[in-house]
Design a protein around this motif. Structure first.
Motif, PDB file in Angstrom:
ATOM      1  N   GLY A  67      33.280  25.229  58.738  1.00 34.45           N
ATOM      2  CA  GLY A  67      34.283  26.193  58.208  1.00 34.45           C
ATOM      3  C   GLY A  67      33.743  26.519  56.979  1.00 34.45           C
ATOM      4  O   GLY A  67      32.995  26.189  56.310  1.00 34.45           O
ATOM      5  N   LEU A  68      34.396  28.029  56.673  1.00 35.33           N
ATOM      6  CA  LEU A  68      34.165  28.338  55.181  1.00 35.33           C
ATOM      7  C   LEU A  68      35.361  28.899  54.733  1.00 35.33           C
ATOM      8  O   LEU A  68      36.561  29.209  55.431  1.00 35.33           O
ATOM      9  CB  LEU A  68      33.245  29.554  55.474  1.00 35.33           C
ATOM     10  N   ARG A  69      35.564  28.720  53.277  1.00 34.35           N
ATOM     11  CA  ARG A  69      36.856  29.262  52.589  1.00 34.35           C
ATOM     12  C   ARG A  69      36.231  30.650  51.763  1.00 34.35           C
ATOM     13  O   ARG A  69      35.162  30.364  51.297  1.00 34.35           O
ATOM     14  CB  ARG A  69      37.323  28.117  51.481  1.00 34.35           C
ATOM     15  N   ARG A  70      36.800  31.512  51.750  1.00 35.60           N
ATOM     16  CA  ARG A  70      36.456  32.875  51.090  1.00 35.60           C
ATOM     17  C   ARG A  70      37.817  32.987  50.381  1.00 35.60           C
ATOM     18  O   ARG A  70      38.995  32.964  50.774  1.00 35.60           O
ATOM     19  CB  ARG A  70      36.189  34.057  52.132  1.00 35.60           C
ATOM     20  N   GLN A  71      37.509  33.327  48.703  1.00 33.26           N
ATOM     21  CA  GLN A  71      38.425  33.349  48.014  1.00 33.26           C
ATOM     22  C   GLN A  71      38.120  34.782  47.015  1.00 33.26           C
ATOM     23  O   GLN A  71      37.055  34.951  46.796  1.00 33.26           O
ATOM     24  CB  GLN A  71      38.582  32.270  46.855  1.00 33.26           C
ATOM     25  N   TRP A  72      39.050  35.773  47.216  1.00 36.38           N
ATOM     26  CA  TRP A  72      39.102  36.716  46.499  1.00 36.38           C
ATOM     27  C   TRP A  72      39.971  36.819  45.201  1.00 36.38           C
ATOM     28  O   TRP A  72      41.327  36.515  45.479  1.00 36.38           O
ATOM     29  CB  TRP A  72      39.397  37.987  47.229  1.00 36.38           C
ATOM     30  N   LEU A  73      39.468  36.991  44.082  1.00 36.81           N
ATOM     31  CA  LEU A  73      40.367  37.306  42.960  1.00 36.81           C
ATOM     32  C   LEU A  73      40.328  38.910  42.794  1.00 36.81           C
ATOM     33  O   LEU A  73      39.294  39.190  42.599  1.00 36.81           O
ATOM     34  CB  LEU A  73      40.069  36.548  41.742  1.00 36.81           C
ATOM     35  N   ILE A  74      41.378  39.564  42.708  1.00 40.22           N
ATOM     36  CA  ILE A  74      41.429  41.005  42.899  1.00 40.22           C
ATOM     37  C   ILE A  74      42.377  41.555  41.404  1.00 40.22           C
ATOM     38  O   ILE A  74      43.391  41.257  41.445  1.00 40.22           O
ATOM     39  CB  ILE A  74      41.886  41.609  43.952  1.00 40.22           C
ATOM     40  N   ARG A  75      41.709  42.087  40.569  1.00 40.92           N
ATOM     41  CA  ARG A  75      42.532  42.707  39.426  1.00 40.92           C
ATOM     42  C   ARG A  75      42.608  43.952  39.632  1.00 40.92           C
ATOM     43  O   ARG A  75      41.463  44.931  39.692  1.00 40.92           O
ATOM     44  CB  ARG A  75      41.710  42.355  38.284  1.00 40.92           C
ATOM     45  N   ASN A  76      43.841  44.605  39.453  1.00 39.31           N
ATOM     46  CA  ASN A  76      43.934  46.210  39.254  1.00 39.31           C
ATOM     47  C   ASN A  76      43.493  46.527  38.031  1.00 39.31           C
ATOM     48  O   ASN A  76      44.292  46.184  37.052  1.00 39.31           O
ATOM     49  CB  ASN A  76      45.385  46.376  39.582  1.00 39.31           C
ATOM     50  N   VAL A  77      42.494  47.369  37.592  1.00 36.01           N
ATOM     51  CA  VAL A  77      42.141  47.589  36.530  1.00 36.01           C
ATOM     52  C   VAL A  77      42.243  49.119  36.142  1.00 36.01           C
ATOM     53  O   VAL A  77      41.884  49.665  35.024  1.00 36.01           O
ATOM     54  CB  VAL A  77      40.711  47.271  36.118  1.00 36.01           C
ATOM     55  N   GLY A  78      42.872  49.875  37.039  1.00 34.16           N
ATOM     56  CA  GLY A  78      43.121  51.268  37.045  1.00 34.16           C
ATOM     57  C   GLY A  78      41.823  52.004  37.232  1.00 34.16           C
ATOM     58  O   GLY A  78      40.634  51.644  37.470  1.00 34.16           O
ATOM     59  N   SER A  79      41.868  53.500  37.157  1.00 37.98           N
ATOM     60  CA  SER A  79      40.853  54.254  37.410  1.00 37.98           C
ATOM     61  C   SER A  79      40.792  54.700  36.229  1.00 37.98           C
ATOM     62  O   SER A  79      41.657  54.855  35.026  1.00 37.98           O
ATOM     63  CB  SER A  79      41.353  55.181  38.704  1.00 37.98           C
ATOM     64  N   SER A  80      39.497  55.551  36.215  1.00 38.31           N
ATOM     65  CA  SER A  80      39.187  55.910  34.827  1.00 38.31           C
ATOM     66  C   SER A  80      39.726  57.216  34.592  1.00 38.31           C
ATOM     67  O   SER A  80      40.182  57.777  33.491  1.00 38.31           O
ATOM     68  CB  SER A  80      37.686  56.453  34.864  1.00 38.31           C
ATOM     69  N   GLU A  81      40.344  57.913  35.861  1.00 41.15           N
ATOM     70  CA  GLU A  81      41.209  59.191  35.592  1.00 41.15           C
ATOM     71  C   GLU A  81      42.649  58.803  35.179  1.00 41.15           C
ATOM     72  O   GLU A  81      43.335  59.405  34.282  1.00 41.15           O
ATOM     73  CB  GLU A  81      41.564  59.814  37.125  1.00 41.15           C
TER      74      GLU A  81
END
Length: 162
Positions: free
Chosen positions: A74-88
């Motif tokens: 097996g594999l464990r996949r972990q995402w840490l996702i940050r909303n940093v906004g867009s340049s617009e």
């Protein structure tokens, strides 16, 4: 780090990007390359055990993506996702819709909320959104999609076993 093989089975993961913005829940999963979709690789770092965490940017999100072995098959996949906004907009605090394709196979079944099986692989949502997502048909395959509404940051952990 060098790792022992996780068995003799050939396990195929879906081609393409794991995260996408779908304007409509029934929209097709994008098939363009990560680069053409706006993904930008920003490097990686190694932890003390030598396990890499890939870092990339996609649209309004800064993403850390880590894959490590779990048990013998097996594999464990972990995402840490940050909303940093867009340049617009420059507004990282507005929740925006992002979708994670956790699994794809010719036929998927869900014996229990947060667990999906198909093509010899079991995928379990270990932590992440409160919504266990949905299985949908798309052409000749079925996909398990998890909607993510990220206000600030969210960690999503999925385990794949075969």
């Amino acid at each position: 780090p060098p790792a022992d093989p996780l068995g003799d089975s050939v396990v195929r993961f879906p081609a393409g990007v794991p995260l996408a913005v779908l304007g409509d829940p029934d929209a097709q999963w994008p098939t363009a390359t990560a680069e053409n979709l706006g993904y930008r690789f920003e490097g990686f770092r190694l932890d003390a055990a030598g396990v890499p965490t890939l870092m990339y940017r996609f649209s309004d999100w800064q993403i850390e993506d880590r894959i490590e072995p779990v048990g013998g098959k097996g594999l464990r996949r972990q995402w840490l996702i940050r909303n940093v906004g867009s340049s617009e907009t420059g507004r990282p605090d507005e929740p925006t819709a992002l979708t994670l394709r956790a699994h794809q196979a010719s036929k998927l079944t869900s014996p229990k909320s947060g667990i999906v099986e198909g093509d010899g692989m079991t995928v379990q949502l270990v932590s992440g959104p409160g919504d266990a997502g949905r299985i949908r048909s798309s052409g000749l395959v079925q996909q398990w999609l998890l909607p993510l509404k990220i206000n600030g940051e969210q960690k999503v952990v999925v385990e794949y076993t075969w």
